[in-house]
Enzyme design. Structure first.
Site, short mmCIF file in Angstrom:
data_model
loop_
_atom_site.label_atom_id
_atom_site.label_comp_id
_atom_site.label_asym_id
_atom_site.label_seq_id
_atom_site.Cartn_x
_atom_site.Cartn_y
_atom_site.Cartn_z
N HIS A 188 11.12 56.01 37.54
CA HIS A 188 10.00 56.34 36.66
C HIS A 188 9.11 57.34 37.41
CE1 HIS A 188 6.14 55.51 34.59
NE2 HIS A 188 6.85 54.98 33.62
N ASP A 233 10.30 48.87 42.95
CA ASP A 233 9.48 48.94 41.76
C ASP A 233 10.02 47.89 40.79
OD1 ASP A 233 8.54 49.43 39.23
OD2 ASP A 233 8.86 51.61 39.29
N GLN A 245 10.05 46.65 35.61
CA GLN A 245 10.97 46.25 34.53
C GLN A 245 11.84 45.06 34.92
OE1 GLN A 245 10.87 47.40 31.53
NE2 GLN A 245 9.56 49.18 31.85
N LYS A 289 3.48 44.11 31.45
CA LYS A 289 4.88 44.11 31.01
C LYS A 289 5.46 42.69 31.01
CE LYS A 289 5.69 48.81 32.54
NZ LYS A 289 5.88 49.69 31.38
N CYS A 326 9.06 58.81 30.70
CA CYS A 326 8.52 59.04 32.05
C CYS A 326 9.64 59.09 33.09
CB CYS A 326 7.50 57.99 32.46
SG CYS A 326 6.05 58.00 31.44
N1 PMP Z 1 7.93 51.77 36.95
C1 PMP Z 1 8.68 51.47 35.88
C2 PMP Z 1 10.14 51.23 36.07
C3 PMP Z 1 8.09 51.40 34.63
O1 PMP Z 1 8.84 51.10 33.56
C4 PMP Z 1 6.70 51.61 34.49
C5 PMP Z 1 6.01 51.55 33.15
N2 PMP Z 1 6.66 52.19 32.11
C6 PMP Z 1 5.96 51.90 35.64
C7 PMP Z 1 6.62 51.97 36.84
C8 PMP Z 1 4.50 52.16 35.57
O2 PMP Z 1 3.81 50.99 35.26
P1 PMP Z 1 2.25 51.04 34.95
O3 PMP Z 1 2.06 52.11 33.92
O4 PMP Z 1 1.95 49.67 34.43
O5 PMP Z 1 1.55 51.33 36.22
#
Ligand code: PMP
Length: 407
Positions: A122, A199, A202, A225, A363
């Protein structure tokens, strides 16, 4: 088995209609809906235990402090961390990655050093490293992704060099659903004496995470999430590493003593929690984790896997569909394209049928480039979704396809 109709009653928003159609919410990888207990916790905290935490000698401040610190313990237990002071509350995954990137580059990296990322990250696990790369002249090494959407482990092994200082990889891909072999990833990194940051944005909602068993140095995720509130997340770090990292932001709370000559920083976890923390969010977050624990993450995962299996099977029969992400181990994310229908058109047309999916690059533009596409349509399933909702999606896709064929 989970009693889904009963569970759905815990989520008032799921009863809503959009454009006069029952809402089908398949955008759970972006954020999950909140059960009533979480929303009520926020209300209750503001009505009954609201006072700024730590240092306050009065009753309310102590009650709020206790609730916040109990929430930290709930998170600790949820991810099986050794100690509560290894849990740092952040604004979310993004802030946690930025904290590590900034501190790690400052404390441990010199020009020419390297960080290993992957092609399925991401943006929030790419851009913070690029910012540091520009500042400290460090290099990013990228693990490629194969046709099924899995990491090429051979290439990963080959990426290590004398200059590798950190591996920063996603546990589960938000686009492909791939559950990466993190145990093996960590084992290999440790053989090179390289620490690992995962990270888990997910992963935490779908798989049991035990940071001690994993032996990851850092693990980050977001509350929103996993049925919790927005604006709060977690940086887990092994105590020895958190002790070595410099503070990220300065301010109140993160100090022991301040003088213009010299400031002494507070101990863990407060060293990384400058300013008034989201002590209301933390208690609601803990409530969300208790809700998940009450249902059982394994039972949730089994339900979601069945939804994924059903949706994958049905969508393939529904028309000229390309599924992105065919890994052997997948979370409940279904990314696809149908014919040459643009993902935004698909997203907008499904929306008109009451179906909320996400379309675009999610993203993860480097991954889109690797796949040779602009974007996908992504349906992501959570504990409250049903096969009937998937049937609605499939019927919608068939209807849209017919519409495009007629053109
Ligand atoms: N890493 C991953 C794999 C994600 O899916 C996301 C959110 N789409 C993020 C990081 C970022 O998370 P946040 O916007 O809650 O900081």
């Amino acid at each position: 088995m989970l009693d889904i109709p009963i569970i759905r009653q815990d989520f008032p928003i799921l009863g809503h209609k959009v454009y006069d159609k029952p809402l089908v919410y398949f955008d759970n990888a972006a954020t999950t809906q909140k059960p009533r207990v979480v929303v009520e916790k926020i209300r209750d905290a503001y009505y009954n235990v609201n006072a700024n935490i730590h240092r306050g000698v009065h009753f309310l401040s102590q009650a709020a402090t206790e609730a916040h610190e109990e929430a930290r313990q709930t998170v600790q237990q949820f991810i099986h961390a050794r100690s509560a002071h290894e849990i740092i509350f952040t604004r979310g995954t993004t802030e946690a990655v930025n904290l590590i990137a900034s501190g790690f580059a400052d404390a441990f990296m010199s020009p020419g050093d390297e960080v290993i990322l992957s092609a399925m990250e991401h943006h929030s696990n790419i851009v913070p490293w690029q910012l540091q790369a520009a500042r400290k002249d460090i290099a990013l090494r990228v693990v490629p992704v194969n046709e099924r959407g899995e990491l090429c482990m051979e290439s990963y092994r080959d990426l290590f060099s004398e200059r590798t200082k950190l591996v920063a990889l996603t546990h589960v891909s938000n686009v492909l659903g791939t559950i990466n072999p993190v145990e093996e990833i960590i084992r290999i990194a440790h053989r090179h004496q390289v620490p690992v940051m995962l990270d888990g944005a997910q992963a935490v909602p779908h798989v049991q995470v035990d940071v001690q068993a994993l032996d990851a140095e850092f693990y980050v995720f977001s509350a929103h999430k996993i049925y919790g509130p927005t604006g709060i997340g977690v940086l887990y770090g092994k105590e020895e590493w958190l002790e070595k990292l410099p503070p990220y932001q300065g301010g109140g709370e993160m100090i022991a003593t301040v003088a213009f000559e010299k400031t002494v920083f507070n101990e863990l976890p407060f060293k990384f929690e400058a300013g008034t923390p989201d002590y209301i969010g933390s208690t609601a977050f803990a409530e969300a984790l208790r809700y998940v624990e009450g249902l059982g993450i394994e039972r949730i995962a089994a339900h979601e896997q069945e939804l994924l299996r059903y949706a994958t099977e049905r969508i393939q029969a529904a028309g000229p569909v390309r599924i992105f992400g065919q890994a052997a181990h997948k979370s409940s994310v279904l990314s696809f394209l149908m014919g040459d229908i643009h993902p935004y058109d698909m997203g907008m047309l499904l929306d008109r049928l009451g179906i909320a999916v996400r379309s675009g690059h999610h993203c993860a533009q480097p991954l889109m480039k690797r796949l040779g596409i602009e974007g996908t349509v992504r349906a992501s399933f959570a504990l409250y979704n049903t096969k009937e909702e998937i049937d609605t999606l499939i019927a919608g896709l068939e209807q849209i396809q017919t519409m495009f064929l007629k053109k």
